[in-house]
Design a protein around this motif. Sequence first.
Motif, PDB file in Angstrom:
ATOM      1  N   UNK A 299      13.035  -4.096  -3.844  1.00 38.21           N
ATOM      2  CA  UNK A 299      11.934  -3.625  -3.765  1.00 38.21           C
ATOM      3  C   UNK A 299      12.491  -2.003  -4.616  1.00 38.21           C
ATOM      4  N   UNK A 300      12.095  -0.827  -4.718  1.00 35.38           N
ATOM      5  CA  UNK A 300      11.770   0.224  -5.358  1.00 35.38           C
ATOM      6  C   UNK A 300      10.946   1.041  -4.453  1.00 35.38           C
ATOM      7  N   UNK A 301      11.220   1.828  -4.541  1.00 36.31           N
ATOM      8  CA  UNK A 301      10.395   3.441  -3.454  1.00 36.31           C
ATOM      9  C   UNK A 301      10.166   4.801  -3.704  1.00 36.31           C
ATOM     10  N   UNK A 302       9.804   5.668  -3.408  1.00 38.10           N
ATOM     11  CA  UNK A 302       8.911   7.042  -3.450  1.00 38.10           C
ATOM     12  C   UNK A 302       8.378   7.167  -2.540  1.00 38.10           C
ATOM     13  N   UNK A 303       9.036   8.346  -1.286  1.00 40.75           N
ATOM     14  CA  UNK A 303       8.742   9.449  -0.451  1.00 40.75           C
ATOM     15  C   UNK A 303       7.849  10.408  -0.997  1.00 40.75           C
ATOM     16  N   UNK A 304       7.468  11.286  -2.005  1.00 37.26           N
ATOM     17  CA  UNK A 304       6.650  12.076  -2.441  1.00 37.26           C
ATOM     18  C   UNK A 304       5.145  11.058  -2.327  1.00 37.26           C
ATOM     19  N   UNK A 305       4.348  11.465  -1.241  1.00 33.67           N
ATOM     20  CA  UNK A 305       3.030  10.579  -1.325  1.00 33.67           C
ATOM     21  C   UNK A 305       2.116  11.963  -2.503  1.00 33.67           C
ATOM     22  N   UNK A 306       2.210  10.815  -3.731  1.00 35.93           N
ATOM     23  CA  UNK A 306       1.048  11.598  -4.631  1.00 35.93           C
ATOM     24  C   UNK A 306       0.375  10.660  -5.351  1.00 35.93           C
ATOM     25  N   UNK A 307      -0.099   9.860  -3.924  1.00 33.19           N
ATOM     26  CA  UNK A 307      -1.502   9.013  -4.550  1.00 33.19           C
ATOM     27  C   UNK A 307      -2.405   8.737  -3.491  1.00 33.19           C
ATOM     28  N   UNK A 308      -3.728   9.007  -3.736  1.00 30.60           N
ATOM     29  CA  UNK A 308      -4.678   8.690  -2.853  1.00 30.60           C
ATOM     30  C   UNK A 308      -4.836   7.802  -3.022  1.00 30.60           C
ATOM     31  N   UNK A 309      -5.316   7.449  -1.030  1.00 29.61           N
ATOM     32  CA  UNK A 309      -5.411   5.512  -1.141  1.00 29.61           C
ATOM     33  C   UNK A 309      -6.584   5.771   0.272  1.00 29.61           C
ATOM     34  N   UNK A 310      -7.597   5.858  -0.445  1.00 33.94           N
ATOM     35  CA  UNK A 310      -9.799   5.471   0.100  1.00 33.94           C
ATOM     36  C   UNK A 310      -9.569   4.239   0.859  1.00 33.94           C
ATOM     37  N   UNK A 311     -10.128   4.086   1.886  1.00 35.48           N
ATOM     38  CA  UNK A 311     -10.381   3.065   2.759  1.00 35.48           C
ATOM     39  C   UNK A 311     -11.635   2.166   1.581  1.00 35.48           C
ATOM     40  N   UNK A 312     -12.295   1.372   2.004  1.00 39.26           N
ATOM     41  CA  UNK A 312     -12.778   0.134   1.132  1.00 39.26           C
ATOM     42  C   UNK A 312     -12.739  -1.115   2.378  1.00 39.26           C
ATOM     43  N   UNK A 313     -13.202  -2.225   2.215  1.00 40.84           N
ATOM     44  CA  UNK A 313     -13.656  -3.297   2.386  1.00 40.84           C
ATOM     45  C   UNK A 313     -12.683  -3.469   2.775  1.00 40.84           C
ATOM     46  N   UNK A 314     -12.022  -3.762   3.591  1.00 42.63           N
ATOM     47  CA  UNK A 314     -10.355  -4.503   4.164  1.00 42.63           C
ATOM     48  C   UNK A 314      -9.694  -4.542   3.799  1.00 42.63           C
ATOM     49  N   UNK A 315      -9.367  -3.279   3.321  1.00 36.13           N
ATOM     50  CA  UNK A 315      -8.051  -2.368   3.120  1.00 36.13           C
ATOM     51  C   UNK A 315      -8.162  -0.827   2.186  1.00 36.13           C
ATOM     52  N   UNK A 316      -7.830  -0.817   1.336  1.00 37.65           N
ATOM     53  CA  UNK A 316      -7.715   0.219   0.711  1.00 37.65           C
ATOM     54  C   UNK A 316      -8.131   0.267  -1.443  1.00 37.65           C
ATOM     55  N   UNK A 317      -8.657   1.162  -1.757  1.00 42.23           N
ATOM     56  CA  UNK A 317      -7.737   1.368  -3.466  1.00 42.23           C
ATOM     57  C   UNK A 317      -6.734   3.195  -3.398  1.00 42.23           C
ATOM     58  N   UNK A 318      -6.267   2.292  -4.105  1.00 42.65           N
ATOM     59  CA  UNK A 318      -5.372   3.307  -4.783  1.00 42.65           C
ATOM     60  C   UNK A 318      -5.150   3.832  -5.676  1.00 42.65           C
ATOM     61  N   UNK A 319      -5.303   4.853  -5.496  1.00 46.10           N
ATOM     62  CA  UNK A 319      -5.344   5.618  -7.154  1.00 46.10           C
ATOM     63  C   UNK A 319      -4.002   6.895  -7.109  1.00 46.10           C
ATOM     64  N   UNK A 320      -2.949   7.160  -7.878  1.00 45.00           N
ATOM     65  CA  UNK A 320      -1.888   7.718  -8.703  1.00 45.00           C
ATOM     66  C   UNK A 320      -0.939   7.293  -9.427  1.00 45.00           C
ATOM     67  N   UNK A 321       0.013   8.811  -8.663  1.00 47.95           N
ATOM     68  CA  UNK A 321       1.273   8.733 -10.050  1.00 47.95           C
ATOM     69  C   UNK A 321       1.880   8.870  -9.141  1.00 47.95           C
ATOM     70  N   UNK A 322       3.629   7.761  -9.164  1.00 48.29           N
ATOM     71  CA  UNK A 322       4.775   8.231  -8.934  1.00 48.29           C
ATOM     72  C   UNK A 322       6.043   8.237 -10.046  1.00 48.29           C
ATOM     73  N   UNK A 323       6.546   9.519 -10.407  1.00 42.35           N
ATOM     74  CA  UNK A 323       7.500   9.957 -11.054  1.00 42.35           C
ATOM     75  C   UNK A 323       8.958   9.414 -10.121  1.00 42.35           C
ATOM     76  N   UNK A 324       9.661   9.430 -11.056  1.00 43.75           N
ATOM     77  CA  UNK A 324      10.733   9.538 -10.639  1.00 43.75           C
ATOM     78  C   UNK A 324      11.273   8.591  -9.883  1.00 43.75           C
ATOM     79  N   UNK A 325      10.842   6.734 -10.902  1.00 43.69           N
ATOM     80  CA  UNK A 325      10.469   6.101  -9.871  1.00 43.69           C
ATOM     81  C   UNK A 325      12.059   4.633  -9.900  1.00 43.69           C
TER      82      UNK A 325
END
Length: 393
Positions: free
Chosen positions: A115-141
């Motif tokens: 499991x890799x991971x990034x701590x910088x919150x460089x994406x947006x999660x928009x609520x939708x039915x049953x969860x979220x739609x996620x858009x964004x980019x993470x560098x240094x992954x």
Amino acid sequence: MSITDAPPRADLVRAAAELVPLLARHAQWSEDNRRLHDEVVEALSDAGILRMRVPERFGGYESDTRAVTEVIAELARGDGSAAWTVAVWHISSFVAGLFPDSVREEVFADPSVRISGILSPTAMAVPTEGGYLLNGKWSFNTGATQSQWNANAAVRPTPDGGYEPIMTLIPMADLQIIDDWHTSGLRGSGSVSTVADGVFLPEERVMSMVPIIMGQHPLQQDPNTTMWGGPFMPVACATVGATALGLARAAKEAFFERLPGRKITYTDYPDQSQAPLTHLQVAEAEIKIDQAEFHEYRAADRVDRKGTSGEQWTLEERAKARLDLGATCQAAKDAVDVLRTASGGSSVYQHVPIQRIQRDVQTLNLHAIMHPNTNLELYGRILCGMGPNTQYL
């Protein structure tokens, strides 16, 4: 689910030490190809090292922080990129272990999951039915192309018009890879960028980041465990600092391996080991390595001690975790710099390990969380009665 008896710390450290020749042998391949050699990943898995931060009930070891740091430091003796990647996999497994059981059962179906991971919150999660739609980019992954999951930070909107930081768990297959990891150091870590383009996240794979940072996660899943008994940042600081310590040790080993019979060109010294300058240099490097070891293991032992006792962390103690990390990185870099300077012009050749070691430790010192100047300033602010200028404590 299955409970696995964790090997003793000494056995895990020994297993890591036994991998050093393999890591060293493949280090140049990993650097050239900008990812870990498949044989390295397989060996790490076979040795049980990837299970160290996985919950016991899913076949993991729930190793304490001191064990994790000693293992990573051993791995760095062979290859800094391999050690750094393992550190990120360990931290991300720690985070994944905080999600609900339904998520953990899927993620930890293989207890050697990466499991890799990034701590910088460089994406947006928009609520939708049953969860979220996620858009964004993470560098240094780090290690993304060789991982199955990504534990990434993002933000979601709040009713008052603001944004709340969150942690997400995303199957790597749902993300796009941008092959942009063309760097001077830690090249083998494959720290590429990843992109989420309208990725759907079910509600259960989204969790508020604040409890993770503050160490207030409810732990309904494993209420008796100590692995998650403290704030996230001190755990992360101790974990990543181990790579710097291991690189300093690697530089010492690399220097002394080449020392016998080496001359100091354009001087009368037939053997570098006879020169007083060399005596001063190796002694100075040894002092720096001792300093790095002190700060690295002080941080790890504090995490374990407080996690076991349940004692609350003070603000100064949390800042000191960052201080210890910065001090470890600075001392390790100083040791490597001294030994690299003493290694002579022939050390610039690609086949001489110390040039890679220096580039790797320099890269660590530039990391936003690890930068010595940033961490010194943060702790100094606390000592002077000022508040912290970061939430990452």
